[in-house]
Motif scaffolding. Structure first.
Motif, PDB file in Angstrom:
ATOM      1  N   UNK A 122      -6.656  26.227  40.083  1.00  0.00           N
ATOM      2  CA  UNK A 122      -5.716  26.017  38.970  1.00  0.00           C
ATOM      3  C   UNK A 122      -4.997  24.659  39.065  1.00  0.00           C
ATOM      4  N   UNK A 123      -5.740  23.651  39.450  1.00  0.00           N
ATOM      5  CA  UNK A 123      -5.154  22.322  39.659  1.00  0.00           C
ATOM      6  C   UNK A 123      -4.552  21.729  38.379  1.00  0.00           C
ATOM      7  N   UNK A 127      -0.725  20.380  37.881  1.00  0.00           N
ATOM      8  CA  UNK A 127      -0.472  19.000  37.460  1.00  0.00           C
ATOM      9  C   UNK A 127       0.440  18.962  36.240  1.00  0.00           C
ATOM     10  N   UNK A 128       0.189  19.859  35.285  1.00  0.00           N
ATOM     11  CA  UNK A 128       1.030  19.906  34.084  1.00  0.00           C
ATOM     12  C   UNK A 128       2.478  20.227  34.433  1.00  0.00           C
ATOM     13  N   UNK A 132       5.610  17.734  33.756  1.00  0.00           N
ATOM     14  CA  UNK A 132       6.665  18.193  32.854  1.00  0.00           C
ATOM     15  C   UNK A 132       8.003  18.361  33.570  1.00  0.00           C
ATOM     16  N   UNK A 133       8.005  18.248  34.897  1.00  0.00           N
ATOM     17  CA  UNK A 133       9.235  18.435  35.662  1.00  0.00           C
ATOM     18  C   UNK A 133       9.668  19.886  35.748  1.00  0.00           C
ATOM     19  N   UNK A 134       8.701  20.805  35.633  1.00  0.00           N
ATOM     20  CA  UNK A 134       9.033  22.232  35.627  1.00  0.00           C
ATOM     21  C   UNK A 134       8.974  22.879  37.001  1.00  0.00           C
ATOM     22  N   UNK A 135       8.612  22.119  38.031  1.00  0.00           N
ATOM     23  CA  UNK A 135       8.479  22.732  39.351  1.00  0.00           C
ATOM     24  C   UNK A 135       9.832  22.842  40.026  1.00  0.00           C
ATOM     25  N   UNK A 136      10.181  24.043  40.427  1.00  0.00           N
ATOM     26  CA  UNK A 136      11.485  24.277  41.065  1.00  0.00           C
ATOM     27  C   UNK A 136      11.356  24.584  42.544  1.00  0.00           C
ATOM     28  N   UNK A 137      10.116  24.538  43.052  1.00  0.00           N
ATOM     29  CA  UNK A 137       9.927  24.794  44.479  1.00  0.00           C
ATOM     30  C   UNK A 137       8.844  25.814  44.745  1.00  0.00           C
ATOM     31  N   UNK A 143       1.064  30.250  40.883  1.00  0.00           N
ATOM     32  CA  UNK A 143      -0.227  29.588  40.685  1.00  0.00           C
ATOM     33  C   UNK A 143      -1.294  30.038  41.684  1.00  0.00           C
ATOM     34  N   UNK A 144      -1.402  31.330  41.844  1.00  0.00           N
ATOM     35  CA  UNK A 144      -2.397  31.845  42.778  1.00  0.00           C
ATOM     36  C   UNK A 144      -3.802  31.669  42.217  1.00  0.00           C
ATOM     37  N   UNK A 145      -4.649  31.040  43.003  1.00  0.00           N
ATOM     38  CA  UNK A 145      -6.046  30.885  42.629  1.00  0.00           C
ATOM     39  C   UNK A 145      -6.926  31.735  43.524  1.00  0.00           C
ATOM     40  N   UNK A 146      -8.177  31.335  43.659  1.00  0.00           N
ATOM     41  CA  UNK A 146      -9.087  32.036  44.563  1.00  0.00           C
ATOM     42  C   UNK A 146      -9.744  31.010  45.477  1.00  0.00           C
ATOM     43  N   UNK A 147     -10.079  31.429  46.681  1.00  0.00           N
ATOM     44  CA  UNK A 147     -10.723  30.522  47.618  1.00  0.00           C
ATOM     45  C   UNK A 147     -12.224  30.439  47.348  1.00  0.00           C
TER      46      UNK A 147
END
Length: 328
Positions: A122-123, A127-128, A132-137, A143-147
């Protein structure tokens, strides 16, 4: 008395080093801007050139070839795919066709793995958020993906590019499966620890990731049709760095909209630059603008192959990368 130079027409802008070398060797007409030629410009080009150097954006069909002058004797394609050229008609008119095989195998395989990672991890979504400055930590469930390690990769088309994909996927710990017109030699299969499937239906139904690496031919058009797409597992990911026409794009959109697929990574599209707008709106879909072979090194190597094909032809020999209908 100097011999007359071949008249060569190049339909798109090529790397400077390639154009410069062509200028040194041939009587070459270079493209001033990087836009596809119009039909009228193509007609004018085939009417005067000894050698035409087209790209995938040029439709070299029977109608165009019918307007070619008798002097046109070689179509030296800049690229490996020749589905935009009517090779049979060209042959009937005594026009040879050459291409540039093998140059982009590693570059395209890199892109296939990049798309797999982009979708499964889910890269683009991450990135979005950052842009957008939406990351709070950091959060445990964000954003769990799969290996990719341990996943089954089904490769459709195990030629140069398919094998390059397999080599990279093995480094990620993926299990290699493949479907091909012909089974690989035993030692090649063993090197990839690959499992061969004669039945494409049986293979795609069991894979976690499908990578399409076969060329577009009449027999591969919509090879991944609506019926076959429905065989894929609900969480499967489909990656295409080959040709868009291999997938029934409308059927793929319907599967994705219904949540019947885990995602898709597409570098090519059924109708070229006319990308289905519904694809752009779907979550879990990563789209790139046909950039699988877009490296500086690859583009120069392609140009070098074109020059070798033209020079060999000019010297009275068969171009080393000549394409014949039986190969397609």
């Amino acid at each position: 008395m100097p011999t007359k130079r071949l008249s060569v027409v190049v339909t798109r802008r090529l790397p400077d080093v390639v154009e410069t070398r062509m200028k040194e060797l041939f009587d070459v007409s270079l493209r001033e801007d990087d836009t596809p030629m119009t039909r009228a410009e193509m007609v004018e080009a085939v009417g005067r050139a000894d050698v035409l150097v087209p790209t995938i954006t040029d439709e070299i069909d029977a109608g165009l070839l019918g307007q070619a002058g008798n002097q046109l004797k070689l179509i030296a394609n800049y690229g490996s795919g020749v589905d935009h050229i009517d090779v049979s008609t060209a042959r009937q008119r005594g026009i040879l066709v050459s291409n540039t095989p093998g140059v982009s195998a590693d570059d395209t395989a890199d892109m296939a793995l990049a798309l797999m990672l982009a979708v499964t991890r889910r890269i683009p979504e991450g990135l979005e958020r950052m842009k957008a400055g939406d990351w709070t930590g950091w959060a445990p469930t964000a954003l769990l993906g799969t290996r990719m390690h341990g996943k089954r990769l089904g490769i459709l088309g195990m030629g140069r590019i398919g094998q390059a994909v397999a080599r990279r996927a093995r480094a990620f710990g993926m299990q290699i499966h493949y479907h091909n017109r012909h089974r690989l030699r035993e030692e090649t299969e063993a090197a990839f620890e690959a499992t061969y499937w004669e039945s494409l239906d049986q293979m795609v139904a069991r894979m976690d990731v499908i990578s399409i690496n076969c060329p577009h031919t009449p027999s591969t058009f919509h090879l991944m049709n609506a019926r076959r797409l429905k065989l894929l597992k609900k969480d499967a990911v489909l990656v295409n760095t080959s040709r868009g026409e291999v997938i029934d794009e409308n059927a793929l959109v319907r599967q994705l909209e219904a949540g019947a697929l885990g995602g898709a990574g597409l570098d090519v599209f059924e109708h070229g630059a006319e990308v289905n707008p519904r694809l752009r709106e779907l979550p879990g879909v990563v789209l790139t603008p046909h950039m699988g072979s877009a490296t500086q090194e690859g583009r120069v190597e392609m140009g070098e192959k074109v020059i070798i094909n033209i020079k060999t032809f000019d010297d009275g020999h068969r171009p080393p990368d000549q394409v014949i209908p039986a190969m397609l």
